[in-house]
Design a protein around this motif. Structure first.
Motif, mmCIF file in Angstrom:
data_model
loop_
_atom_site.group_PDB
_atom_site.id
_atom_site.type_symbol
_atom_site.label_atom_id
_atom_site.label_comp_id
_atom_site.label_asym_id
_atom_site.label_seq_id
_atom_site.Cartn_x
_atom_site.Cartn_y
_atom_site.Cartn_z
ATOM 1 N N PHE A 935 18.661 -36.811 -0.543
ATOM 2 C CA PHE A 935 19.373 -36.566 -1.802
ATOM 3 C C PHE A 935 19.587 -35.062 -1.994
ATOM 4 O O PHE A 935 18.699 -34.254 -1.713
ATOM 5 N N ILE A 936 20.766 -34.698 -2.495
ATOM 6 C CA ILE A 936 21.021 -33.326 -2.947
ATOM 7 C C ILE A 936 21.865 -33.401 -4.211
ATOM 8 O O ILE A 936 22.505 -34.419 -4.484
ATOM 9 N N VAL A 937 21.851 -32.330 -4.998
ATOM 10 C CA VAL A 937 22.772 -32.205 -6.131
ATOM 11 C C VAL A 937 23.747 -31.084 -5.799
ATOM 12 O O VAL A 937 23.373 -30.092 -5.151
ATOM 13 N N ILE A 938 24.996 -31.244 -6.218
ATOM 14 C CA ILE A 938 26.012 -30.270 -5.845
ATOM 15 C C ILE A 938 27.083 -30.225 -6.909
ATOM 16 O O ILE A 938 27.501 -31.258 -7.455
ATOM 17 N N SER A 939 27.506 -29.008 -7.258
ATOM 18 C CA SER A 939 28.571 -28.842 -8.238
ATOM 19 C C SER A 939 29.928 -29.028 -7.561
ATOM 20 O O SER A 939 30.036 -29.042 -6.323
ATOM 21 N N ALA A 940 30.977 -29.173 -8.370
ATOM 22 C CA ALA A 940 32.318 -29.387 -7.825
ATOM 23 C C ALA A 940 32.774 -28.194 -6.987
ATOM 24 O O ALA A 940 33.364 -28.353 -5.908
ATOM 25 N N GLY A 941 32.452 -26.983 -7.467
ATOM 26 C CA GLY A 941 32.867 -25.790 -6.717
ATOM 27 C C GLY A 941 32.146 -25.686 -5.391
ATOM 28 O O GLY A 941 32.758 -25.372 -4.355
ATOM 29 N N ASN A 942 30.866 -25.944 -5.391
ATOM 30 C CA ASN A 942 30.101 -25.888 -4.140
ATOM 31 C C ASN A 942 30.502 -27.007 -3.180
ATOM 32 O O ASN A 942 30.416 -26.841 -1.956
ATOM 33 N N LEU A 943 30.936 -28.158 -3.710
ATOM 34 C CA LEU A 943 31.409 -29.239 -2.845
ATOM 35 C C LEU A 943 32.655 -28.795 -2.083
ATOM 36 O O LEU A 943 32.803 -29.072 -0.884
ATOM 37 N N GLU A 944 33.517 -28.072 -2.760
ATOM 38 C CA GLU A 944 34.730 -27.580 -2.089
ATOM 39 C C GLU A 944 34.369 -26.577 -0.991
ATOM 40 O O GLU A 944 34.931 -26.612 0.110
ATOM 41 N N VAL A 945 33.371 -25.729 -1.277
ATOM 42 C CA VAL A 945 32.936 -24.761 -0.258
ATOM 43 C C VAL A 945 32.316 -25.496 0.923
ATOM 44 O O VAL A 945 32.574 -25.177 2.099
ATOM 45 N N LEU A 946 31.507 -26.518 0.640
ATOM 46 C CA LEU A 946 30.834 -27.263 1.697
ATOM 47 C C LEU A 946 31.835 -28.018 2.558
ATOM 48 O O LEU A 946 31.664 -28.111 3.787
ATOM 49 N N GLU A 947 32.890 -28.535 1.969
ATOM 50 C CA GLU A 947 33.916 -29.232 2.753
ATOM 51 C C GLU A 947 34.580 -28.281 3.749
ATOM 52 O O GLU A 947 34.967 -28.693 4.846
ATOM 53 N N ASN A 948 34.674 -27.044 3.361
ATOM 54 C CA ASN A 948 35.353 -26.082 4.227
ATOM 55 C C ASN A 948 34.443 -25.549 5.329
ATOM 56 O O ASN A 948 34.855 -25.449 6.496
ATOM 57 N N ASN A 949 33.191 -25.195 4.971
ATOM 58 C CA ASN A 949 32.350 -24.561 5.994
ATOM 59 C C ASN A 949 31.447 -25.551 6.745
ATOM 60 O O ASN A 949 30.828 -25.175 7.744
ATOM 61 N N LYS A 950 31.320 -26.787 6.248
ATOM 62 C CA LYS A 950 30.524 -27.846 6.913
ATOM 63 C C LYS A 950 29.068 -27.455 7.127
ATOM 64 O O LYS A 950 28.371 -28.068 7.928
ATOM 65 N N ASP A 951 28.602 -26.458 6.403
ATOM 66 C CA ASP A 951 27.245 -25.947 6.624
ATOM 67 C C ASP A 951 26.250 -26.707 5.731
ATOM 68 O O ASP A 951 25.809 -26.190 4.702
ATOM 69 N N ILE A 952 25.882 -27.925 6.134
ATOM 70 C CA ILE A 952 24.988 -28.736 5.318
ATOM 71 C C ILE A 952 23.580 -28.155 5.277
ATOM 72 O O ILE A 952 22.911 -28.181 4.231
ATOM 73 N N GLU A 953 23.109 -27.569 6.387
ATOM 74 C CA GLU A 953 21.779 -26.971 6.401
ATOM 75 C C GLU A 953 21.735 -25.737 5.521
ATOM 76 O O GLU A 953 20.744 -25.476 4.828
ATOM 77 N N GLY A 954 22.815 -24.949 5.526
ATOM 78 C CA GLY A 954 22.873 -23.777 4.658
ATOM 79 C C GLY A 954 22.834 -24.178 3.188
ATOM 80 O O GLY A 954 22.179 -23.520 2.376
ATOM 81 N N TYR A 955 23.523 -25.278 2.879
ATOM 82 C CA TYR A 955 23.492 -25.713 1.473
ATOM 83 C C TYR A 955 22.116 -26.247 1.091
ATOM 84 O O TYR A 955 21.680 -26.065 -0.048
ATOM 85 N N ARG A 956 21.418 -26.914 2.030
ATOM 86 C CA ARG A 956 20.059 -27.387 1.734
ATOM 87 C C ARG A 956 19.163 -26.205 1.358
ATOM 88 O O ARG A 956 18.354 -26.279 0.429
ATOM 89 N N GLN A 957 19.282 -25.105 2.118
ATOM 90 C CA GLN A 957 18.484 -23.916 1.812
ATOM 91 C C GLN A 957 18.851 -23.351 0.438
ATOM 92 O O GLN A 957 17.977 -22.919 -0.321
ATOM 93 N N PHE A 958 20.123 -23.404 0.121
ATOM 94 C CA PHE A 958 20.579 -22.926 -1.189
ATOM 95 C C PHE A 958 19.966 -23.779 -2.311
ATOM 96 O O PHE A 958 19.511 -23.258 -3.334
ATOM 97 N N VAL A 959 19.942 -25.098 -2.099
ATOM 98 C CA VAL A 959 19.382 -26.000 -3.113
ATOM 99 C C VAL A 959 17.893 -25.740 -3.285
ATOM 100 O O VAL A 959 17.379 -25.664 -4.401
ATOM 101 N N GLU A 960 17.157 -25.609 -2.169
ATOM 102 C CA GLU A 960 15.714 -25.383 -2.253
ATOM 103 C C GLU A 960 15.381 -24.077 -2.957
ATOM 104 O O GLU A 960 14.361 -23.966 -3.639
ATOM 105 N N ALA A 961 16.258 -23.099 -2.806
ATOM 106 C CA ALA A 961 15.993 -21.788 -3.406
ATOM 107 C C ALA A 961 16.347 -21.742 -4.887
ATOM 108 O O ALA A 961 15.787 -20.930 -5.630
ATOM 109 N N ASN A 962 17.255 -22.626 -5.345
ATOM 110 C CA ASN A 962 17.779 -22.476 -6.700
ATOM 111 C C ASN A 962 17.490 -23.644 -7.634
ATOM 112 O O ASN A 962 17.431 -23.464 -8.846
ATOM 113 N N TYR A 963 17.318 -24.839 -7.096
ATOM 114 C CA TYR A 963 17.135 -26.007 -7.958
ATOM 115 C C TYR A 963 15.682 -26.475 -7.907
ATOM 116 O O TYR A 963 15.135 -26.685 -6.822
#
Length: 966
Positions: A935-963
């Motif tokens: 499970f992850i939580v993601i905002s609409a803006g970050n979803l658009e960024v994730l669709e472009n860069n495909k960096d799922i591991e990078g986003y996981r680190q972002f979530v762990e650091a901020n949420y």
């Protein structure tokens, strides 16, 4: 007077901050006689009286719901604290009235200590012993006697700073004058000391209770009116510690503390039981006599008399038991005890078992059941005792019948799980015993000379027909047995002349009535007493063992065949070699099954040996020979008979030199290691097959599973593997394979949540044609089953700009603007911090709308859709007030996102994640391995960024650091 030197620091609501309470005026208002009268009456009748009535009602309700079991040692009190604590609403109301009565009145009035006393009792009956201790201790400390000079100073309880000089006391001296007794209430501080004792005992603080009891007993100022209550607490302390003689000794002077004669009789019965446990039969008999004299409960009287009879002693134990049973039977014949014969016969059975007379005990227990009218508990008690005795005596059919008649949910059954397992095992044992008995009887009849056999079978057919109430030429399937059938020739000119005839003069009506009765109730013999209790008793008439049955008993032991004609009975006889072989196979299977059941389920190794040896003696070339010999070795080893065990080890080596059982006997450790290695290898292989199924490599998965099954069999299949395999078969419309997989899944663990899901799927598959036909007839557009729904309109970045971010995030304002919001369980203050620097292009804004995303790693679209359906069902059931939409978004070759919308901010999204995580593996997707989704939580803006860069591991680190909580 009360609380002259105590203050109440009560935090008032802001709007009432300037309002003065009645208790606040204690230190500023003169306590005049009119004020004293008004404050006392208001506290007494407006608050104390109502609270006391409610508390009394709680206790009375608990007493009414309490059910006595006179066959066991009675509980000390005729109610339970669990029953009082269940009336939480009433007790909370008592506490509210106590608080209001204290705060709204002058603390110097005479009823304040009563209010604190009620408060402590209310906490006690709620089973909040720590709060009760505080209330009683507060009453003990602040209401101890003090002079005017002592006010404002600490005075230790039990100190010698009192008017009595060197008299050591912790109690409050009470006025004993007639005027004081009439016009005033005694101080409740002394009552609180007694209740504090009970609070200690219930809280298992036995040392503190014992010390306090000794202190109060030495206290010369302790009031006489409370001494019976103090003795009651002393008795209760010994009762809880199972010191029966002391409990009885101190309970005797506590008899004066009972509320009415019924409770006094109950206490006397308990004292008799306590003395009986201590083998003091003389004192026990005295108090059972007192109970008989005082009780108004006829059941208690019966048990008191029965217990007194059991106390009879003498040198000749056999003679004493006979005399006791005669006394019981004499009671049973009296009209006064007519309705209690079930109890009397039950007690007679117990007395018979004192001399190990099982046959007589069985007779009395069956009578106890027969004469039981409405006492369901006693009926269950009789059946339970009968079942246990029959099981110990190896009368398994009788035991099964008793357990089957038992209500397993009755409070009488203390070990319901054990009885239920035993009953199930006995069912299998009885079936096998019946099989052996029937097949032996059939073979015995088949071996008769033809003329003798024919004569015997015809006689058996006549007897069976007579037992079923049929005439000689009747048939079960024909109406020729209708005695009311109209055999006269019909008169076609008669019209409706018989329309008004009396029923028994109208053959047509009688024939119709007979047919209706036969259809509803079957064929019944023309006998009296059709009452159900007679049928219940009849089922315990157990047949004799097969070896003792004469040939004429064949039809009885063969059960109740549907066709009881001569031809039908002849069909059951094994008259050909093939039929004899089938019959022998049934006997072999039954004997082997009996040995297994006694060895594994009952651990009755002697009985297991008996059946295994019967199998080997009767069938030397049985297919069960190898395992039966090994089990005999095992059973003799368990019975510590090494000589016999070695004998069967040698037999096993002779008949099967390469048997795995020999290796198990000689080197069990090596066998276990090999089994463990085999299990580990199988687990790894099936995990790989599971991954192949999930990744959509179905053909390879099917090939690998077939190969693994050929090596390991089916014992290492997991429920997850079987479930996803069944989903694949359903996709291929191979419903038979799907149902087989699901049925095996259920067999592994019927109680698992995934098994319930499998049962529902099987039910739907059975109705698949009907459902598809209905859906086909509907005029709707159906989405492709394997398609991926992609969000075409991506959330605009402008949505974030609508939220003002000056200062802290305003998650609450955004939430308030939405109509459909999941109520968050997470403290939103954790987000009140400066935004961190962007990481990999992602931005942090917890106040904007968020998605919950389930990341599915290497999962085929077939199972992605299955997971989507599972979460849709979960959302409907658990979040029915929140419309959550689910879409599937392919992120890259390995990962797919299951996006759930409908969350106004990060707080709501994280709250959903925390709730879903707890149940996902057990209830939502139990078939999906935990490492396949996250499970992850993601905002609409970050979803658009994730669709472009495909960096799922990078986003996981972002979530762990901020949420938080992610």
């Amino acid at each position: 007077m009360a609380q002259k030197d105590a203050t109440l620091d009560v935090k008032k609501p802001e709007k009432y901050d300037n309002r003065i309470l009645g208790s606040d005026k204690t230190f500023t208002t003169k306590y005049t006689i009119p004020r004293r009268l008004m404050q006392g009456m208001s506290t007494h009748y407006n608050f104390f009286f109502n609270a006391d009535v409610k508390l009394t009602g709680v206790v009375e309700g608990a007493k009414q719901s309490f059910r006595e079991d006179y066959t066991e040692l009675l509980p000390f009190y005729n109610y339970t604290l669990d029953a009082t604590a269940s009336q939480k609403t009433e007790l909370d109301s008592v506490l509210q009235k106590c608080n209001a009565g204290i705060l709204l009145h002058d603390l110097r009035n005479e009823w304040i200590d009563d209010m604190y006393f009620l408060m402590g009792k209310a906490y006690f009956f709620k089973k909040q012993f720590d709060s009760a201790y505080i209330a009683f201790q507060y009453l003990n400390y602040y209401f101890q006697p003090k002079t005017k000079e002592e006010l404002g100073f600490k005075k230790y309880i039990g100190s010698n700073l009192n008017d009595e000089g060197n008299v050591y006391s912790v109690s409050t001296k009470e006025k004993t004058g007639i005027t004081s007794k009439i016009f005033s209430e005694p101080p409740r501080r002394n009552d609180a000391l007694v209740w504090q004792l009970r609070n200690y005992i219930e809280d298992s603080s036995y040392n503190a209770a014992s010390a306090m009891i000794q202190t109060l007993k030495r206290d010369e100022l302790f009031p006489r009116r409370l001494k019976p209550a103090l003795e009651e607490m002393h008795a209760y302390l010994f009762y809880k510690n199972k010191v029966w003689d002391s409990a009885a000794h101190y309970l005797i002077p506590a008899l004066d503390n009972t509320e009415n004669m019924a409770e006094r009789a109950r206490r006397e019965y308990l004292i008799g039981q306590l003395y009986a446990l201590d083998k003091n039969t003389t004192e026990a008999g005295i108090f059972f006599d007192r109970c008989i004299k005082h009780t108004i409960d006829p059941v208690m009287e019966v048990y008191a008399r029965l217990n007194k009879i059991k106390l009879a002693q003498g040198d000749d134990e056999e003679k004493i038991i006979d005399e006791n049973i005669k006394q019981l039977l004499k009671m049973a014949r009296r009209d006064k005890y007519y309705n209690y014969r079930n109890i009397i016969y039950y007690m007679a059975a117990q007395m018979e078992m004192q001399r190990n007379n099982f046959d007589a005990a069985k007779t009395w227990l069956l009578r106890s059941v027969k004469y039981n009218n409405e006492d369901i508990d006693q009926r269950n008690r009789s059946f339970l005792y009968l079942g246990n005795l029959a099981f110990e005596k190896k009368e398994y059919e009788l035991a099964y019948g008793a357990y089957d008649s038992l209500d397993i949910n009755s409070p009488v059954v203390k070990d319901a799980a054990i009885i239920s397992l035993r009953k199930d095992a006995l069912g299998g044992v009885i079936t096998k015993i019946h099989t052996v008995r029937v097949e032996d009887s059939l073979q015995k009849v088949a071996a008769m000379p033809e003329d003798e056999r024919e004569k015997y079978v015809k006689a058996a057919a006549r007897r069976l027909r007579k037992e079923r109430g049929l005439k000689e030429n009747d048939s079960l399937n024909m109406n020729t047995n209708n005695p009311f059938a109209n055999n006269t020739t019909a008169d076609i000119f008669s019209g409706n002349d018989g329309k008004g005839d009396w029923y028994f003069n109208n053959n047509a009506l009688k024939s119709k009535g007979f047919t209706t009765f036969r259809n509803n109730w079957g064929s019944r013999p023309n006998v009296d007493n059709w009452r159900r209790m007679a049928d219940i008793t009849a089922q315990f008439k157990t047949p004799e063992p097969a070896g003792n049955n004469p040939p004429g008993e064949m039809a009885n032991t063969a059960g109740h065949p549907e066709d009881i004609s001569y031809e039908g009975l002849m069909k059951n006889l094994p008259l050909t070699p093939e039929a004899v072989q089938v019959s022998n196979d049934s006997i072999q299977s039954a004997l082997f099954g009996l040995g297994k059941a006694f060895k594994d389920q009952f651990e009755d190794y002697a009985e297991a040996i008996k059946n295994y040896e019967a199998l080997l003696n009767r069938f030397q070339d049985t297919r069960y020979q190898e395992e039966a010999v090994f089990d005999l070795y095992y059973c003799y080893t368990k019975l510590n008979m090494p000589v016999k065990a070695r004998q069967y080890r040698e037999i096993l080596a002779k008949i099967a030199p390469q048997s795995q059982y020999i290796e198990y006997i000689d080197n069990p450790k090596a066998v276990e290691e090999r089994k463990t290695k085999l299990k580990d290898d199988a687990t790894r292989n099936y995990e790989k097959i599971y991954d192949l199924f999930l990744e959509g490599k179905f053909e390879e998965a099917i090939i690998q599973k077939a190969k693994a099954d050929s090596i390991y069999g089916n014992i290492y299949w997991t429920q997850q593997l079987l479930y996803i395999e069944s989903v694949y078969y359903i996709k291929q419309k191979d419903d038979n394979s799907a149902v087989n997989a699901l049925q095996h899944l259920i067999h592994i663990d019927r109680e698992a949540p995934i098994s319930k899901k499998a049962e529902n799927i099987i039910d739907v598959l059975k109705r698949r044609d009907e459902i598809e036909k209905y859906l086909t007839s509907l005029d709707i557009e159906r989405a492709k089953e394997d398609s991926i729904a992609v969000v075409e309109e991506k959330p605009r970045a402008g949505v974030q700009e609508q939220v003002k971010t000056s200062g802290q995030p305003r998650a609450q304002e955004v939430a308030a603007a939405k109509e459909t919001i999941i109520k968050p369980a997470i403290d939103s203050s954790v987000f009140n911090r400066p935004k961190p620097a962007p990481q990999s292009g992602f931005s942090y804004d917890p106040s904007v709308q968020h998605y919950v995303a389930v990341v599915l790693n290497k999962v085929d679209i077939v199972y992605v859709n299955e997971a989507k359906n599972a979460f849709s069902r979960y959302n409907r059931e658990s979040f029915n007030d929140q419309p959550i939409e689910i879409t599937i978004l392919p992120l890259d070759e390995d990962n797919k996102l299951m996006l759930m919308s409908g969350f106004s901010d990060a707080v709501g999204a994280l709250d959903y994640v925390n709730k879903a995580k707890r149940v996902a593996g057990a209830q939502v997707v139990p078939w999906l391995a935990a490492d396949k989704y996250s499970f992850i939580v993601i905002s609409a803006g970050n979803l658009e960024v994730l669709e472009n860069n495909k960096d799922i591991e990078g986003y996981r680190q972002f979530v762990e650091a901020n949420y938080p909580a992610q």
